[in-house]
Design a protein around this motif. Sequence first.
Motif, short mmCIF file in Angstrom:
data_model
loop_
_atom_site.label_atom_id
_atom_site.label_comp_id
_atom_site.label_asym_id
_atom_site.label_seq_id
_atom_site.Cartn_x
_atom_site.Cartn_y
_atom_site.Cartn_z
N ARG A 133 0.83 -1.21 0.00
CA ARG A 133 0.00 0.00 0.00
C ARG A 133 0.87 1.26 0.00
NH1 ARG A 133 -1.15 2.33 5.26
NH2 ARG A 133 0.25 1.41 6.81
N LEU A 134 0.34 2.30 -0.62
CA LEU A 134 1.02 3.58 -0.65
C LEU A 134 0.64 4.35 0.61
CD1 LEU A 134 2.83 5.44 -2.40
CD2 LEU A 134 0.72 6.42 -3.32
N VAL A 135 1.62 4.68 1.45
CA VAL A 135 1.33 5.31 2.73
C VAL A 135 1.68 6.80 2.70
CG1 VAL A 135 1.83 3.14 3.89
CG2 VAL A 135 3.62 4.88 3.74
N ASP A 136 1.15 7.52 3.68
CA ASP A 136 1.52 8.91 3.91
C ASP A 136 2.84 8.88 4.68
OD1 ASP A 136 1.89 11.51 4.73
OD2 ASP A 136 0.00 11.68 5.82
N ILE A 137 3.95 9.12 4.01
CA ILE A 137 5.25 8.96 4.67
C ILE A 137 5.44 9.96 5.80
CG2 ILE A 137 6.35 7.92 2.66
CD1 ILE A 137 7.72 10.62 2.13
N VAL A 138 4.87 11.15 5.68
CA VAL A 138 4.99 12.13 6.75
C VAL A 138 4.16 11.70 7.96
CG1 VAL A 138 4.57 14.53 7.42
CG2 VAL A 138 5.45 14.02 5.14
N GLY A 139 2.91 11.33 7.71
CA GLY A 139 2.02 10.94 8.79
C GLY A 139 2.46 9.68 9.51
N GLU A 140 3.18 8.79 8.82
CA GLU A 140 3.59 7.53 9.43
C GLU A 140 5.06 7.52 9.82
OE1 GLU A 140 2.05 3.93 8.03
OE2 GLU A 140 0.21 4.79 7.23
N GLY A 141 5.69 8.69 9.82
CA GLY A 141 7.01 8.82 10.41
C GLY A 141 8.18 8.35 9.57
N PHE A 142 8.03 8.35 8.25
CA PHE A 142 9.14 7.98 7.37
C PHE A 142 9.86 9.22 6.86
CE2 PHE A 142 6.29 4.32 7.11
CZ PHE A 142 7.19 3.27 7.30
N ASP A 143 11.15 9.07 6.62
CA ASP A 143 11.95 10.17 6.08
C ASP A 143 11.82 10.25 4.56
OD1 ASP A 143 13.23 10.97 8.61
OD2 ASP A 143 14.15 8.99 8.50
N ALA A 144 11.55 9.12 3.92
CA ALA A 144 11.43 9.09 2.46
C ALA A 144 10.63 7.87 2.05
CB ALA A 144 12.81 9.07 1.81
N GLY A 145 10.19 7.87 0.79
CA GLY A 145 9.49 6.73 0.22
C GLY A 145 10.11 6.38 -1.11
N ILE A 146 9.85 5.17 -1.59
CA ILE A 146 10.33 4.74 -2.91
C ILE A 146 9.18 4.02 -3.61
CG2 ILE A 146 11.92 3.27 -4.18
CD1 ILE A 146 13.97 3.71 -1.98
N ARG A 147 8.81 4.52 -4.77
CA ARG A 147 7.74 3.93 -5.57
C ARG A 147 7.98 4.23 -7.05
NH1 ARG A 147 6.72 1.99 -1.33
NH2 ARG A 147 4.70 1.46 -0.40
N LEU A 148 7.19 3.59 -7.91
CA LEU A 148 7.18 3.95 -9.32
C LEU A 148 6.72 5.40 -9.46
CD1 LEU A 148 5.61 0.76 -10.93
CD2 LEU A 148 7.99 1.50 -11.11
N GLY A 149 7.21 6.06 -10.50
CA GLY A 149 6.94 7.48 -10.67
C GLY A 149 5.47 7.84 -10.65
#
Length: 297
Positions: A133-149
């Motif tokens: 699943r694509l998460v809200d990286i800010v809301g879930e405490g991640f510094d960055a995300g990696i996905r297809l463009g």
Amino acid sequence: MNDGPGFRELTALAAIVSHRSFRKAADDLGLSPSTLSHMMRALERDMGVRLLHRTTRSVAPTEAGERLVSRLQPLLRDIGAALAEVDNFRNLPAGTLRINSSEIAARLLLKSAVPVFLRRFPQVALDIVTEGRLVDIVGEGFDAGIRLGEAVPQDMVAIRFGGETRFIAVASPAYFATRHVPKVPEDLKDHSCIRFRLPSGKPFRWEFEKHGQEIAIDVPGMLTLDHMELMAEAAVGGLGIAYISDRLTQSYIERGALISVLDDWCPPIPGLFLYYPGHRLVLPALRAFIDVLKETG
């Protein structure tokens, strides 16, 4: 001559309005509540306007205070970011770097950027979480995300890596031993396809494109999976045609376990991106990881 309020006083005012509390703002600024109160009274006196409504239990901005702080906040963020950027020159990457990634991207990173990064920056703990699943990286405490463009939120800073990729249709030689090879996407309706279920629960539509003509098909099939590596294994086992990333199928195709079809309908797409919120200061550890990512390609 009155030089006007200083950065310290304006920062304190913004903190009070944000917290709606002298005590919490004082804790945040490392001051005593009485010092902060005297500072605000002096600020109001110098500006000649009341900025805060005070009671024994609460504090709230006046209309003038609200307008002033709303104009100040982006300026204070920019000043804080500028000062922090200078400070970063003397800060070595350290701490924990949390990245949310797809599993395919994580496998790629483990073969390229991660080993180099961990050798070069042993004081950084790298925490990579993989999920569909694509998460809200800010809301879930991640510094960055990696996905297809195509999945990267538009308000993020995105950095491409890993080159182009393709989603291709593949099946085993045994599967095609008794079935015709599809020539156009519509032929898939006469085949048994291994379908992919999205994290939302919806089936993924297979998308094809050739000479500007785009086709999206809800393919038929008796087997549905939610993991692309399992789809590749199912295809190798002769259970049908799968539509998956060429990064997963390359080794199978090279040893003859899978055959790709409809190649002229499967153009390359931009591929993977690391992304992070643009309104935040880039942490030294993330900046270091980005540099390694660019270096390792």
